[in-house]
Design an enzyme around this catalytic site. Structure first.
Site, mmCIF file in Angstrom:
data_model
loop_
_atom_site.group_PDB
_atom_site.id
_atom_site.type_symbol
_atom_site.label_atom_id
_atom_site.label_comp_id
_atom_site.label_asym_id
_atom_site.label_seq_id
_atom_site.Cartn_x
_atom_site.Cartn_y
_atom_site.Cartn_z
ATOM 1 N N CYS A 32 0.885 -1.184 0.000
ATOM 2 C CA CYS A 32 0.000 0.000 0.000
ATOM 3 C C CYS A 32 0.912 1.221 0.000
ATOM 4 O O CYS A 32 1.091 1.896 1.023
ATOM 5 C CB CYS A 32 -0.919 0.008 1.215
ATOM 6 S SG CYS A 32 -2.062 -1.381 1.300
ATOM 7 N N ALA A 33 1.502 1.490 -1.148
ATOM 8 C CA ALA A 33 2.628 2.431 -1.215
ATOM 9 C C ALA A 33 2.251 3.869 -0.881
ATOM 10 O O ALA A 33 3.065 4.617 -0.341
ATOM 11 C CB ALA A 33 3.261 2.374 -2.599
ATOM 12 N N ALA A 34 1.031 4.282 -1.242
ATOM 13 C CA ALA A 34 0.595 5.672 -1.002
ATOM 14 C C ALA A 34 1.649 6.642 -1.533
ATOM 15 O O ALA A 34 2.036 6.566 -2.684
ATOM 16 C CB ALA A 34 0.289 5.889 0.465
ATOM 17 N N GLY A 78 4.743 6.741 -0.920
ATOM 18 C CA GLY A 78 6.043 6.113 -1.147
ATOM 19 C C GLY A 78 7.068 6.309 -0.049
ATOM 20 O O GLY A 78 8.235 5.936 -0.217
ATOM 21 N N GLY A 79 6.653 6.858 1.092
ATOM 22 C CA GLY A 79 7.601 7.144 2.163
ATOM 23 C C GLY A 79 8.328 5.917 2.684
ATOM 24 O O GLY A 79 9.546 5.960 2.947
ATOM 25 N N ASP A 116 -6.067 -3.833 -6.346
ATOM 26 C CA ASP A 116 -7.049 -3.794 -5.271
ATOM 27 C C ASP A 116 -6.756 -5.005 -4.382
ATOM 28 O O ASP A 116 -7.050 -6.148 -4.764
ATOM 29 C CB ASP A 116 -8.464 -3.865 -5.844
ATOM 30 C CG ASP A 116 -9.542 -3.867 -4.761
ATOM 31 O OD1 ASP A 116 -9.189 -3.926 -3.561
ATOM 32 O OD2 ASP A 116 -10.731 -3.829 -5.115
ATOM 33 N N CYS A 129 -1.409 3.773 11.306
ATOM 34 C CA CYS A 129 -1.332 5.022 12.065
ATOM 35 C C CYS A 129 -2.596 5.123 12.923
ATOM 36 O O CYS A 129 -3.226 6.170 13.025
ATOM 37 C CB CYS A 129 -1.150 6.233 11.159
ATOM 38 S SG CYS A 129 -2.352 6.389 9.828
ATOM 39 N N ASP A 165 1.558 -1.055 4.928
ATOM 40 C CA ASP A 165 1.122 0.142 5.648
ATOM 41 C C ASP A 165 -0.377 0.253 5.381
ATOM 42 O O ASP A 165 -0.811 0.912 4.452
ATOM 43 C CB ASP A 165 1.890 1.361 5.136
ATOM 44 C CG ASP A 165 1.719 2.584 6.022
ATOM 45 O OD1 ASP A 165 0.891 2.522 6.958
ATOM 46 O OD2 ASP A 165 2.391 3.597 5.774
#
Length: 387
Positions: free
Chosen positions: A218-220, A222-223, A268, A341, A288
């Site tokens: 779940c790279a979002a 990329g952090g 997905d 989080c 994540d």
């Protein structure tokens, strides 16, 4: 007169603010429609509305202006003209400790209960200190950056030249006052990444080896991938997300950081992806997971009053579904690093228990990253091993 106008602006914002919309997206549009507001007006208006929401669900039946006065008193440590105008007796006590302020508020407003700020304390993860966590909502979190190796001196010199107070949190992490406009201070954006302290600390659980294949599921933004690359540049990386726009934005960010070799996949993870991933077996997976975000509500306090109980179970089921579909691509003896989080036990220990009980993973270590103690986000991370 100025304080009265500030209160009127606050009331307009509150009246026009649509629920379920982040304040960070709503306020810029509001300010564009009210071009008569100068930079100081906008700054004060933002402070007032954010502080108002920091009260969470406390005194929810009390008038909005009274709740605002209480929030301004609890959230500020320096005298301001707004509080001096409406509550001069509280302004005189602005340098009180948070415990002294809470005691004063309790005497003035007997209906005030700290537990009402965040009404889910019974569902917090183990190890979270309830009292400290609740008090943290009255403190604005810091801005954190991760400085790339070799550029620490340049960044610190630039910050010092601009007279910006910063703290070295070690391992290339610096904390700065929230709202610092880094783009006007640090000339080269390739020297650093904006990333919360707790998010940076999750890297301690990765432990990559040379030439391994890893999947940031779940790279979002990329952090986590960038942290992984910084630790071991030889890692062969696959990144995926359900949002195509997010994956498109990764290219520029990765290029700036020198991460040039990676694969992107639009996936997905609640679905079976064997047709796309059938040939893959990973030495490590970073998950994540999508979550309530409750550990970040110090930055987005409007979410406290919008959140509903049923969403905890919704996110837990979503996380379990994703883990089930991801773990089958992990090599035996290799790690799946699960991150949220969230501060809710159901999303944290509850999902890890599911991974151990239903999927046969072994828990190696887990930790609550107590951001509430460091003016940062609170996160959960667990390193599990495939059998």
């Amino acid at each position: 007169m100025k304080a009265i106008n500030q209160l009127k602006t606050f009331q307009r914002i509150l009246d026009e603010y649509p629920a379920e919309t982040p304040l960070s997206k709503f306020l810029p549009g509001f300010y564009r429609q009210n071009k008569q507001m100068g930079s100081t007006d906008r700054r004060i208006a933002s402070r007032l509305i954010y502080n108002y929401f920091r009260l969470g669900k406390a005194l929810s039946s009390t008038a909005a202006d009274e709740r605002l006065f209480i929030a301004e008193f609890l959230c500020n440590s320096q005298v301001n003209s707004f509080l001096q105008h409406f509550k001069p007796e509280w302004a005189a006590c602005i340098d009180f400790s948070i415990d002294e302020k809470l005691s004063l508020i309790k005497k003035t407003c007997p209906g005030f209960n700290l537990d009402d700020v965040f009404t889910w304390t019974s569902q917090l993860s183990s190890g979270i200190d309830k009292e400290s966590f609740l008090r943290s909502f009255f403190v604005q979190p810091d801005l954190f950056i991760r400085v790339y190796k070799g550029f620490e001196t340049q960044v610190k010199v630039a910050l010092a030249a601009a007279e910006i107070v910063f703290k070295d949190e070690s391992n290339g992490c610096l904390s700065l006052p929230n709202g610092t406009r880094l783009e006007t201070v640090i000339s080269n954006p390739h020297w650093y990444e904006v990333q919360d302290l707790s998010s940076q600390q999750t890297a301690q659980f990765f432990k990559p080896q040379k030439w391994e294949s890893w999947w940031d599921a779940c790279a979002a933004s990329g952090g986590k991938s960038l942290l992984l690359h910084d630790m071991e540049p030889t890692v062969k990386l696959v990144v995926s997300d359900i949002r195509e726009s997010i994956l498109n934005n990764l290219d520029e960010r990765f290029q700036q950081a020198g991460l040039l070799k990676y694969q992107k996949k639009l996936l997905d993870l609640t679905q079976n992806n064997d047709l796309i991933l059938h040939d893959y077996a990973f030495d490590g997976i970073i998950l994540d997971a999508p979550c309530s975000g409750s550990g970040t509500w110090g930055r987005t306090p409007e979410m406290i009053s919008q959140f509903e109980d049923y969403k905890i179970e919704f996110f837990q089921r979503l996380q379990q579904s994703i883990v089930r579909n991801v773990v089958k691509y992990l090599k035996p003896g290799k790690p799946l690093v699960y991150i949220t989080c969230s501060v809710f036990k159901a999303e944290n220990e509850g999902v890890v228990d599911f991974m151990v009980r239903e999927l046969g993973l072994r828990l190696e270590e887990s930790k609550i990253l107590k951001g509430y103690e460091n003016k940062a986000d609170t996160m959960f991370v667990a390193r599990t091993i495939a059998r």
